[in-house]
Enzyme design. Structure first.
Site, PDB file in Angstrom:
ATOM      1  N   ASP A 157       0.840  -1.201   0.000  1.00 56.24           N
ATOM      2  CA  ASP A 157       0.000   0.000   0.000  1.00 56.24           C
ATOM      3  C   ASP A 157       0.877   1.254   0.000  1.00 56.24           C
ATOM      4  O   ASP A 157       0.645   2.211  -0.750  1.00 56.24           O
ATOM      5  CB  ASP A 157      -0.904  -0.030   1.238  1.00 56.24           C
ATOM      6  CG  ASP A 157      -1.971   1.048   1.218  1.00 56.24           C
ATOM      7  OD1 ASP A 157      -2.303   1.540   0.122  1.00 56.24           O
ATOM      8  OD2 ASP A 157      -2.490   1.388   2.300  1.00 56.24           O
ATOM      9  N   LYS A 181       1.933 -15.086  -2.943  1.00 57.53           N
ATOM     10  CA  LYS A 181       2.470 -16.227  -3.697  1.00 57.53           C
ATOM     11  C   LYS A 181       3.417 -17.096  -2.887  1.00 57.53           C
ATOM     12  O   LYS A 181       3.488 -18.301  -3.082  1.00 57.53           O
ATOM     13  CB  LYS A 181       3.224 -15.715  -4.935  1.00 57.53           C
ATOM     14  CG  LYS A 181       2.360 -14.970  -5.924  1.00 57.53           C
ATOM     15  CD  LYS A 181       1.407 -15.922  -6.573  1.00 57.53           C
ATOM     16  CE  LYS A 181       0.907 -15.397  -7.888  1.00 57.53           C
ATOM     17  NZ  LYS A 181      -0.011 -16.359  -8.525  1.00 57.53           N
ATOM     18  N   ARG A 202     -10.103  10.963 -11.654  1.00 52.46           N
ATOM     19  CA  ARG A 202      -9.498  10.929 -10.317  1.00 52.46           C
ATOM     20  C   ARG A 202      -8.949   9.566  -9.972  1.00 52.46           C
ATOM     21  O   ARG A 202      -8.424   9.360  -8.879  1.00 52.46           O
ATOM     22  CB  ARG A 202     -10.548  11.345  -9.278  1.00 52.46           C
ATOM     23  CG  ARG A 202     -10.961  12.816  -9.372  1.00 52.46           C
ATOM     24  CD  ARG A 202     -12.126  13.086  -8.429  1.00 52.46           C
ATOM     25  NE  ARG A 202     -11.809  12.676  -7.078  1.00 52.46           N
ATOM     26  CZ  ARG A 202     -12.705  12.148  -6.233  1.00 52.46           C
ATOM     27  NH1 ARG A 202     -13.958  11.981  -6.597  1.00 52.46           N
ATOM     28  NH2 ARG A 202     -12.338  11.797  -5.021  1.00 52.46           N
ATOM     29  N   LYS A 203      -9.083   8.604 -10.861  1.00 50.19           N
ATOM     30  CA  LYS A 203      -8.657   7.230 -10.555  1.00 50.19           C
ATOM     31  C   LYS A 203      -7.227   6.976 -11.044  1.00 50.19           C
ATOM     32  O   LYS A 203      -6.924   7.166 -12.213  1.00 50.19           O
ATOM     33  CB  LYS A 203      -9.626   6.234 -11.192  1.00 50.19           C
ATOM     34  CG  LYS A 203     -11.024   6.306 -10.565  1.00 50.19           C
ATOM     35  CD  LYS A 203     -11.963   5.293 -11.153  1.00 50.19           C
ATOM     36  CE  LYS A 203     -12.352   5.665 -12.562  1.00 50.19           C
ATOM     37  NZ  LYS A 203     -13.418   4.803 -13.107  1.00 50.19           N
TER      38      LYS A 203
HETATM   39  C1  DCC Z   1       6.768   7.715   0.034  1.00 50.02           C
HETATM   40  C2  DCC Z   1       5.729   7.979   0.996  1.00 50.02           C
HETATM   41  C3  DCC Z   1       4.976   9.247   0.719  1.00 50.02           C
HETATM   42  C4  DCC Z   1       3.843   9.414   1.578  1.00 50.02           C
HETATM   43  C5  DCC Z   1       2.622   8.979   0.866  1.00 50.02           C
HETATM   44  C6  DCC Z   1       1.896   8.063   1.720  1.00 50.02           C
HETATM   45  C7  DCC Z   1       1.344   6.907   0.930  1.00 50.02           C
HETATM   46  C8  DCC Z   1       0.678   5.993   1.848  1.00 50.02           C
HETATM   47  C9  DCC Z   1      -0.453   5.296   1.166  1.00 50.02           C
HETATM   48  C10 DCC Z   1      -1.385   4.779   2.179  1.00 50.02           C
HETATM   49  C11 DCC Z   1      -2.719   5.318   1.882  1.00 50.02           C
HETATM   50  C12 DCC Z   1      -3.746   4.828   2.819  1.00 50.02           C
HETATM   51  O1  DCC Z   1      -3.542   3.952   3.598  1.00 50.02           O
HETATM   52  S1  DCC Z   1      -5.228   5.599   2.714  1.00 50.02           S
HETATM   53  C13 DCC Z   1      -6.152   4.855   3.990  1.00 50.02           C
HETATM   54  C14 DCC Z   1      -6.990   3.700   3.528  1.00 50.02           C
HETATM   55  N1  DCC Z   1      -8.023   4.194   2.615  1.00 50.02           N
HETATM   56  C15 DCC Z   1      -9.115   4.751   3.070  1.00 50.02           C
HETATM   57  O2  DCC Z   1      -9.364   4.875   4.276  1.00 50.02           O
HETATM   58  C16 DCC Z   1     -10.065   5.263   2.003  1.00 50.02           C
HETATM   59  C17 DCC Z   1     -11.514   5.177   2.416  1.00 50.02           C
HETATM   60  N2  DCC Z   1     -12.348   5.503   1.243  1.00 50.02           N
HETATM   61  C18 DCC Z   1     -12.570   6.789   0.930  1.00 50.02           C
HETATM   62  O3  DCC Z   1     -12.176   7.740   1.653  1.00 50.02           O
HETATM   63  C19 DCC Z   1     -13.357   7.039  -0.315  1.00 50.02           C
HETATM   64  O4  DCC Z   1     -14.183   5.920  -0.598  1.00 50.02           O
HETATM   65  C20 DCC Z   1     -12.442   7.328  -1.534  1.00 50.02           C
HETATM   66  C21 DCC Z   1     -11.567   8.568  -1.245  1.00 50.02           C
HETATM   67  C22 DCC Z   1     -11.530   6.135  -1.873  1.00 50.02           C
HETATM   68  C23 DCC Z   1     -13.338   7.601  -2.740  1.00 50.02           C
HETATM   69  O5  DCC Z   1     -14.389   8.452  -2.334  1.00 50.02           O
HETATM   70  P1  DCC Z   1     -14.822   9.732  -3.156  1.00 50.02           P
HETATM   71  O6  DCC Z   1     -13.732  10.758  -3.091  1.00 50.02           O
HETATM   72  O7  DCC Z   1     -16.187  10.128  -2.664  1.00 50.02           O
HETATM   73  O8  DCC Z   1     -14.886   9.250  -4.637  1.00 50.02           O
HETATM   74  P2  DCC Z   1     -16.010   8.402  -5.389  1.00 50.02           P
HETATM   75  O9  DCC Z   1     -16.891   9.394  -6.085  1.00 50.02           O
HETATM   76  O10 DCC Z   1     -16.630   7.390  -4.499  1.00 50.02           O
HETATM   77  O11 DCC Z   1     -15.111   7.611  -6.443  1.00 50.02           O
HETATM   78  C24 DCC Z   1     -14.350   8.299  -7.441  1.00 50.02           C
HETATM   79  C25 DCC Z   1     -14.149   7.312  -8.571  1.00 50.02           C
HETATM   80  O12 DCC Z   1     -13.396   6.187  -8.070  1.00 50.02           O
HETATM   81  C26 DCC Z   1     -14.160   4.977  -8.184  1.00 50.02           C
HETATM   82  N3  DCC Z   1     -13.947   4.163  -6.992  1.00 50.02           N
HETATM   83  C27 DCC Z   1     -13.922   4.564  -5.717  1.00 50.02           C
HETATM   84  N4  DCC Z   1     -13.656   3.544  -4.888  1.00 50.02           N
HETATM   85  C28 DCC Z   1     -13.515   2.456  -5.669  1.00 50.02           C
HETATM   86  C29 DCC Z   1     -13.228   1.079  -5.427  1.00 50.02           C
HETATM   87  N5  DCC Z   1     -13.027   0.607  -4.206  1.00 50.02           N
HETATM   88  N6  DCC Z   1     -13.142   0.253  -6.489  1.00 50.02           N
HETATM   89  C30 DCC Z   1     -13.330   0.712  -7.752  1.00 50.02           C
HETATM   90  N7  DCC Z   1     -13.595   1.993  -8.042  1.00 50.02           N
HETATM   91  C31 DCC Z   1     -13.704   2.862  -7.022  1.00 50.02           C
HETATM   92  C32 DCC Z   1     -15.601   5.429  -8.295  1.00 50.02           C
HETATM   93  O13 DCC Z   1     -16.389   4.479  -8.985  1.00 50.02           O
HETATM   94  C33 DCC Z   1     -15.450   6.716  -9.093  1.00 50.02           C
HETATM   95  O14 DCC Z   1     -15.247   6.393 -10.452  1.00 50.02           O
HETATM   96  P3  DCC Z   1     -15.894   7.220 -11.650  1.00 50.02           P
HETATM   97  O15 DCC Z   1     -17.369   7.233 -11.413  1.00 50.02           O
HETATM   98  O16 DCC Z   1     -15.273   8.585 -11.541  1.00 50.02           O
HETATM   99  O17 DCC Z   1     -15.498   6.486 -12.879  1.00 50.02           O
END
Ligand code: DCC
Length: 233
Positions: A157, A181, A202-203
């Site tokens: 992630d 695997k 945004r994807k």
């Molecule tokens: C080097 C280090 C640096 C530092 C950098 C650090 C990197 C660390 C990375 C770790 C990151 C994390 O752990 S993040 C923490 C874990 N994740 C979370 O907690 C996220 C929880 N979920 C959310 O907050 C939300 O559901 C979002 C933000 C993912 C999406 O919500 P939204 O903003 O309202 O957007 P939404 O309209 O629903 O979706 C936008 C588009 O994406 C699609 N979409 C959304 N979710 C999905 C899905 N699961 N599967 C398929 N498609 C999806 C929708 O169909 C839509 O497509 P279309 O209709 O436009 O075609």
């Protein structure tokens, strides 16, 4: 989470970085730039992505190999901190997004070197790739002697998410598919590879995998469906 954070501090310098949109500052305008910097607190400013005594000879060998590749500028080592600030530029003004007091970045939350996630990341901007050298410590144990699947997911992630962040902007993980695997031995060195596939609105679609340092063993794959969503405009 930062999406709901509303505390901002003005007047700090900011170096150019990826574009982003933040809910927290939506009402104030559009965010132009964002960058990551360490907190100015002595206990958390140490760059953890540098060799320490816990690193095995294999880890050091891989590190030196990648450092060699940074010499011509194609690869860049990313510093890493126990806590970092995100600086954003918004309408010409600079802000810092505050985090909870005493919070820690999850991947760097174990103080003692070598027990948890020991890793360093290298970015290749032109190839849209991020590679992470990872040495899982004994606090990450799942099956006896091997890394817990959750720790494998966390490093995937972070690597895929880090790559998406640097290539596309501020993201949240929407979906992460993993095929496990082969178990990862604790203390071994693996290479976590990530690549930006494509951006659709945004994807942000990413792929990645984890291989042993000698390339012989495929430990895990993150499939092409792995999706990171850019923060809402
Ligand atoms: C080097 C280090 C640096 C530092 C950098 C650090 C990197 C660390 C990375 C770790 C990151 C994390 O752990 S993040 C923490 C874990 N994740 C979370 O907690 C996220 C929880 N979920 C959310 O907050 C939300 O559901 C979002 C933000 C993912 C999406 O919500 P939204 O903003 O309202 O957007 P939404 O309209 O629903 O979706 C936008 C588009 O994406 C699609 N979409 C959304 N979710 C999905 C899905 N699961 N599967 C398929 N498609 C999806 C929708 O169909 C839509 O497509 P279309 O209709 O436009 O075609």
């Amino acid at each position: 989470m930062l999406r709901s954070c509303t505390q901002l501090v003005k007047g700090l310098t900011c170096r150019p970085s990826a574009r982003c949109r933040l809910d927290a500052v939506r009402s104030r305008g559009v965010v132009d730039r964002i960058s990551l910097v360490p907190f100015s607190n002595a206990s958390v400013t140490t760059d953890c992505a540098l060799p320490n005594d816990s690193w095995s000879p294999d880890m050091l060998e891989q590190f030196n190999k990648f450092m060699e590749m940074t010499r011509d500028g194609t690869w860049k080592r990313l510093p890493s901190y126990r806590k970092f600030m995100e600086k954003v530029t918004l309408g010409g003004k600079e802000y810092v997004l505050k985090r909870a007091p005493n919070s820690r970045f999850f991947m760097r939350s174990i103080d003692k070197e070598g027990l948890g996630f020991e890793y360093v990341m290298f970015l290749n901007q032109a190839q849209k790739r991020l590679v992470c050298l990872f040495q899982p410590g004994i606090y990450l144990e799942g099956p006896p002697g091997f890394a817990h699947g959750g720790s494998t997911a966390a490093i995937l992630d972070s690597t895929l998410g880090g790559c998406a962040f640097y290539m596309a902007g501020r993201i949240m993980t929407g979906n992460l598919n993993i095929n496990y695997k082969s178990p990862i031995p604790l203390g071994s060195v693996v290479l976590v590879e990530s690549k930006l596939d494509r951006v659709e609105g945004r994807k942000v679609f990413m792929t990645g995998h984890i291989r042993s340092a000698d390339g012989q063993t495929l430990h895990a794959e993150a499939t092409g469906k792995s999706l990171f969503v850019l923060s809402q405009p």
